[in-house]
Design a protein around this motif. Structure first.
Motif, mmCIF file in Angstrom:
data_model
loop_
_atom_site.group_PDB
_atom_site.id
_atom_site.type_symbol
_atom_site.label_atom_id
_atom_site.label_comp_id
_atom_site.label_asym_id
_atom_site.label_seq_id
_atom_site.Cartn_x
_atom_site.Cartn_y
_atom_site.Cartn_z
ATOM 1 N N ALA A 32 0.836 -1.209 0.000
ATOM 2 C CA ALA A 32 0.000 0.000 0.000
ATOM 3 C C ALA A 32 0.866 1.252 0.000
ATOM 4 C CB ALA A 32 -0.930 -0.005 1.209
ATOM 5 N N HIS A 42 -7.519 4.443 -4.160
ATOM 6 C CA HIS A 42 -6.297 4.507 -3.344
ATOM 7 C C HIS A 42 -6.654 4.619 -1.856
ATOM 8 C CE1 HIS A 42 -3.225 4.579 -6.430
ATOM 9 N NE2 HIS A 42 -3.845 5.560 -7.073
ATOM 10 N N LEU A 43 -7.662 5.422 -1.542
ATOM 11 C CA LEU A 43 -8.094 5.561 -0.153
ATOM 12 C C LEU A 43 -8.586 4.219 0.397
ATOM 13 C CD1 LEU A 43 -9.918 9.005 -0.343
ATOM 14 C CD2 LEU A 43 -7.848 8.499 0.988
ATOM 15 N N LEU A 99 -5.565 2.192 1.389
ATOM 16 C CA LEU A 99 -4.979 2.707 2.635
ATOM 17 C C LEU A 99 -5.861 2.384 3.841
ATOM 18 C CD1 LEU A 99 -3.666 6.161 1.365
ATOM 19 C CD2 LEU A 99 -2.298 4.131 1.923
ATOM 20 N N ASP A 131 3.075 2.680 -3.388
ATOM 21 C CA ASP A 131 2.562 3.494 -4.482
ATOM 22 C C ASP A 131 2.803 4.979 -4.203
ATOM 23 O OD1 ASP A 131 0.166 5.172 -5.684
ATOM 24 O OD2 ASP A 131 0.400 3.366 -6.907
ATOM 25 N N ARG A 176 -0.295 7.090 -3.242
ATOM 26 C CA ARG A 176 -0.754 6.847 -1.873
ATOM 27 C C ARG A 176 0.177 7.507 -0.855
ATOM 28 N NH1 ARG A 176 -2.854 1.809 -4.257
ATOM 29 N NH2 ARG A 176 -0.942 0.656 -3.841
#
Length: 116
Positions: A12, A50-51, A54, A15, A18
């Motif tokens: 994670a 992306h969220l 995460l 990236d 991110r």
């Protein structure tokens, strides 16, 4: 000696978008997918994906706010990630020191054999 690493967490963090999102949330405080997408070179839909990554690994927490969600960094999980990185760095530093000693021993052995 091997440092325990959470591969999903590091995937994670691996990236760059991110990582930038984490930086923005740390610098500016809680944000939404919309507010983050204004500051990133990706679409709001990509920011949402992306969220989700995460959030899944626990690096951020989401708080519902009307139709949006406000995201903020989970500082305890981020500290865990930093501790893992530090442990991995220490492990690699030790490996590199061993490699250097081996290379120096080989070089000394070659030099001694050439001179004799």
């Amino acid at each position: 000696m091997s440092a325990a690493v959470d591969d999903e967490l590091w995937s994670a963090i691996g990236d760059p978008i991110r990582r930038t999102m984490i930086d923005l949330l740390l610098a500016d405080g809680p944000g939404t997918a919309t507010s983050l997408s204004r500051r990133l070179p990706v679409t709001r839909q990509a920011v949402s994906k992306h969220l989700a990554v995460l959030d899944r690994v626990g690096l951020i927490n989401a708080e519902p706010a009307g139709r949006e969600r406000h995201y903020q960094v989970d500082e305890a999980q981020l500290a865990r990630a930093v501790a893992q990185l530090s442990a991995v760095g220490s492990t690699w530093d030790a490996r590199l020191r061993r490699i250097k000693r081996i290379a120096e021993t080989i070089e000394r052995h070659r030099t001694n054999n050439q001179g004799g």
